[in-house]
Design a protein around this motif. Structure first.
Motif, mmCIF file in Angstrom:
data_model
loop_
_atom_site.group_PDB
_atom_site.id
_atom_site.type_symbol
_atom_site.label_atom_id
_atom_site.label_comp_id
_atom_site.label_asym_id
_atom_site.label_seq_id
_atom_site.Cartn_x
_atom_site.Cartn_y
_atom_site.Cartn_z
ATOM 1 N N ALA A 12 0.871 -1.186 0.000
ATOM 2 C CA ALA A 12 0.000 0.000 0.000
ATOM 3 C C ALA A 12 0.903 1.229 0.000
ATOM 4 C CB ALA A 12 -0.909 -0.001 1.232
ATOM 5 N N PRO A 13 0.375 2.378 -0.421
ATOM 6 C CA PRO A 13 1.178 3.602 -0.457
ATOM 7 C C PRO A 13 1.672 4.010 0.936
ATOM 8 C CG PRO A 13 -0.877 3.893 -1.676
ATOM 9 C CD PRO A 13 -0.985 2.592 -0.948
ATOM 10 N N VAL A 14 2.847 4.620 0.957
ATOM 11 C CA VAL A 14 3.473 5.012 2.221
ATOM 12 C C VAL A 14 2.605 6.010 3.001
ATOM 13 C CG1 VAL A 14 4.901 6.878 1.235
ATOM 14 C CG2 VAL A 14 5.668 5.671 3.301
ATOM 15 N N ASP A 15 1.954 6.964 2.315
ATOM 16 C CA ASP A 15 1.097 7.933 3.012
ATOM 17 C C ASP A 15 -0.049 7.234 3.733
ATOM 18 O OD1 ASP A 15 2.561 10.180 2.231
ATOM 19 O OD2 ASP A 15 1.416 10.423 0.389
ATOM 20 N N ARG A 16 -0.653 6.256 3.077
ATOM 21 C CA ARG A 16 -1.764 5.509 3.686
ATOM 22 C C ARG A 16 -1.273 4.761 4.919
ATOM 23 N NH1 ARG A 16 -4.414 1.086 0.044
ATOM 24 N NH2 ARG A 16 -4.840 2.948 -1.205
ATOM 25 N N CYS A 17 -0.139 4.094 4.794
ATOM 26 C CA CYS A 17 0.398 3.334 5.925
ATOM 27 C C CYS A 17 0.717 4.259 7.097
ATOM 28 C CB CYS A 17 1.645 2.566 5.498
ATOM 29 S SG CYS A 17 1.309 1.267 4.298
ATOM 30 N N PHE A 18 1.378 5.366 6.806
ATOM 31 C CA PHE A 18 1.739 6.330 7.848
ATOM 32 C C PHE A 18 0.492 6.785 8.604
ATOM 33 C CE2 PHE A 18 2.689 10.573 9.460
ATOM 34 C CZ PHE A 18 3.937 10.408 10.039
ATOM 35 N N ASP A 19 -0.536 7.149 7.862
ATOM 36 C CA ASP A 19 -1.760 7.641 8.505
ATOM 37 C C ASP A 19 -2.506 6.544 9.256
ATOM 38 O OD1 ASP A 19 -1.204 10.193 7.673
ATOM 39 O OD2 ASP A 19 -2.564 10.134 5.946
ATOM 40 N N LEU A 20 -2.522 5.330 8.734
ATOM 41 C CA LEU A 20 -3.206 4.240 9.437
ATOM 42 C C LEU A 20 -2.534 3.944 10.779
ATOM 43 C CD1 LEU A 20 -4.097 1.831 6.511
ATOM 44 C CD2 LEU A 20 -5.704 3.134 7.943
ATOM 45 N N ARG A 22 -1.304 6.085 12.639
ATOM 46 C CA ARG A 22 -1.663 7.198 13.541
ATOM 47 C C ARG A 22 -3.131 7.165 13.941
ATOM 48 N NH1 ARG A 22 -1.314 12.371 11.803
ATOM 49 N NH2 ARG A 22 -1.857 11.831 9.670
ATOM 50 N N SER A 23 -3.899 6.230 13.400
ATOM 51 C CA SER A 23 -5.340 6.170 13.658
ATOM 52 C C SER A 23 -5.634 5.590 15.045
ATOM 53 C CB SER A 23 -6.026 5.308 12.594
ATOM 54 O OG SER A 23 -7.362 5.036 12.969
ATOM 55 N N VAL A 24 -6.268 6.380 15.875
ATOM 56 C CA VAL A 24 -6.642 5.917 17.214
ATOM 57 C C VAL A 24 -7.672 4.789 17.106
ATOM 58 C CG1 VAL A 24 -7.744 6.591 19.400
ATOM 59 C CG2 VAL A 24 -6.102 8.125 18.293
ATOM 60 N N THR A 43 -10.054 10.328 21.166
ATOM 61 C CA THR A 43 -10.652 8.992 21.162
ATOM 62 C C THR A 43 -10.909 8.455 19.762
ATOM 63 O OG1 THR A 43 -12.862 9.923 21.406
ATOM 64 C CG2 THR A 43 -11.712 9.283 23.438
ATOM 65 N N SER A 44 -10.659 9.256 18.737
ATOM 66 C CA SER A 44 -10.795 8.793 17.352
ATOM 67 C C SER A 44 -9.972 9.731 16.467
ATOM 68 C CB SER A 44 -12.262 8.778 16.919
ATOM 69 O OG SER A 44 -12.782 10.091 16.917
ATOM 70 N N GLY A 45 -9.906 9.409 15.194
ATOM 71 C CA GLY A 45 -9.146 10.238 14.266
ATOM 72 C C GLY A 45 -7.663 9.919 14.314
ATOM 73 N N LEU A 46 -6.863 10.855 13.811
ATOM 74 C CA LEU A 46 -5.420 10.651 13.688
ATOM 75 C C LEU A 46 -4.670 11.515 14.693
ATOM 76 C CD1 LEU A 46 -5.080 10.839 9.791
ATOM 77 C CD2 LEU A 46 -5.599 8.850 11.216
ATOM 78 N N ALA A 150 -9.891 -2.719 1.177
ATOM 79 C CA ALA A 150 -10.706 -1.512 1.008
ATOM 80 C C ALA A 150 -11.100 -0.895 2.348
ATOM 81 C CB ALA A 150 -11.960 -1.848 0.208
ATOM 82 N N GLU A 151 -10.851 -1.589 3.424
ATOM 83 C CA GLU A 151 -11.290 -1.145 4.749
ATOM 84 C C GLU A 151 -10.568 0.117 5.231
ATOM 85 O OE1 GLU A 151 -11.897 -3.141 9.183
ATOM 86 O OE2 GLU A 151 -11.004 -4.325 7.583
ATOM 87 N N TRP A 152 -9.413 0.454 4.654
ATOM 88 C CA TRP A 152 -8.636 1.609 5.112
ATOM 89 C C TRP A 152 -9.433 2.907 5.060
ATOM 90 C CZ3 TRP A 152 -7.704 5.690 1.868
ATOM 91 C CH2 TRP A 152 -7.867 5.466 0.507
ATOM 92 N N GLU A 153 -10.380 3.001 4.102
ATOM 93 C CA GLU A 153 -11.172 4.224 3.966
ATOM 94 C C GLU A 153 -12.012 4.508 5.210
ATOM 95 O OE1 GLU A 153 -13.161 3.161 0.338
ATOM 96 O OE2 GLU A 153 -11.725 4.308 -0.853
ATOM 97 N N ARG A 154 -12.331 3.458 5.965
ATOM 98 C CA ARG A 154 -13.100 3.614 7.196
ATOM 99 C C ARG A 154 -12.328 4.387 8.269
ATOM 100 N NH1 ARG A 154 -13.989 -1.590 10.622
ATOM 101 N NH2 ARG A 154 -14.113 -0.565 12.597
ATOM 102 N N TYR A 155 -11.001 4.308 8.204
ATOM 103 C CA TYR A 155 -10.166 4.891 9.260
ATOM 104 C C TYR A 155 -9.543 6.238 8.887
ATOM 105 C CZ TYR A 155 -10.539 0.306 11.388
ATOM 106 O OH TYR A 155 -11.021 -0.847 11.955
ATOM 107 N N LEU A 156 -9.547 6.584 7.613
ATOM 108 C CA LEU A 156 -8.869 7.809 7.191
ATOM 109 C C LEU A 156 -9.877 8.820 6.679
ATOM 110 C CD1 LEU A 156 -5.748 6.350 5.366
ATOM 111 C CD2 LEU A 156 -6.000 7.076 7.762
ATOM 112 N N PRO A 157 -9.648 10.095 6.977
ATOM 113 C CA PRO A 157 -10.571 11.135 6.510
ATOM 114 C C PRO A 157 -10.537 11.235 4.988
ATOM 115 C CG PRO A 157 -8.658 12.111 7.615
ATOM 116 C CD PRO A 157 -8.543 10.627 7.762
ATOM 117 N N ALA A 158 -11.666 11.538 4.406
ATOM 118 C CA ALA A 158 -11.758 11.698 2.947
ATOM 119 C C ALA A 158 -10.939 12.922 2.535
ATOM 120 C CB ALA A 158 -13.218 11.872 2.529
ATOM 121 N N GLY A 159 -10.343 12.811 1.364
ATOM 122 C CA GLY A 159 -9.617 13.976 0.865
ATOM 123 C C GLY A 159 -8.317 13.597 0.418
#
Length: 159
Positions: A12-20, A22-24, A43-46, A150-159
Motif C-alpha cells: 500500500a502507499p506510504v502515506d496511507r500506511c503512515f496515517d493508518l 496514527r489512527s486511534v 478517542t478517534s481520528g489521527l 478496502a477497509e482503510w477508507e473507514r479509518y482515514l478522513p476523505a480527501g
C-alpha cells in the motif's frame, strides 16, 4: 534498555500506511484481544505532533492505563510516540516508513525500561519482551490487512 524491532512489508502507499498507524480507532480495533478502549483526550481520528492519546486495557491479565504523546513527526517517514503514563518506567515507540520495490516497509522500534528494578528485568526476560513483540506484530498484521484492502477508507478522513 530492552528493544523490540519488527519490520512489516505492506502492499500500500506510504502515506496511507503512515496515517493508518496514527489512527486511534484502528489502534483500538487492533487490540480487541486486550479489551482496549480510547479514554482521551483523543478517542478517534489521527494523532499528530504533540497530541496525547490515552487507553485503558488489559495486558497479561492486569488492567492498566497508558498514555502516549507524539514527540517526533516527519510525515510520511517517521513518528515517535513516548509513554507519559503506563506500565513501563519509560517507553518510546518509533515508527519508520520507507518505499521499497513499490511497497511500504514499516519498521517498529520499541525501546523501554521495565519497572520494578531487578524483578522487572527478570519478568522482561521471561515474559514481557515476547508479549511486547506479539502485541506489536498483532497490530502490524491488522494494519497490513486494512491497508491492503478496502477497509482503510473507514479509518482515514476523505480527501
Amino acid at each position: 534498555m530492552p528493544t523490540v524491532k519488527l519490520t512489516t512489508r505492506v502492499n500500500a502507499p506510504v502515506d496511507r500506511c503512515f496515517d493508518l498507524y496514527r489512527s486511534v480507532s484502528l489502534h483500538v480495533d487492533s487490540y480487541k484481544h486486550a479489551h482496549e478502549r480510547a479514554v482521551g483526550p483523543i478517542t478517534s481520528g489521527l494523532v499528530g505532533p504533540g497530541d496525547v492519546a490515552a487507553f485503558r486495557m488489559r495486558a497479561l491479565g492486569f488492567p492498566y492505563r497508558m498514555s502516549v504523546k507524539v514527540v517526533a513527526y516527519d510525515r510520511p517517514l517517521h513518528f515517535r510516540d513516548s509513554q507519559t503514563e503506563g506500565f513501563f518506567l519509560r517507553a518510546d515507540h518509533d515508527h519508520y516508513f520507507a518505499v521499497e520495490d513499490g511497497t511500504t516497509l514499516v519498521t517498529d522500534v520499541f525501546d523501554y525500561t521495565p519497572r520494578f528494578s531487578w524483578l522487572g528485568t527478570l519478568l522482561d526476560r521471561l515474559i514481557l519482551a515476547r508479549y511486547v513483540r506479539w502485541t506489536i506484530s498483532q497490530k502490524n498484521a491488522n494494519v497490513k490487512r486494512v491497508a491492503e484492502g478496502a477497509e482503510w477508507e473507514r479509518y482515514l478522513p476523505a480527501g
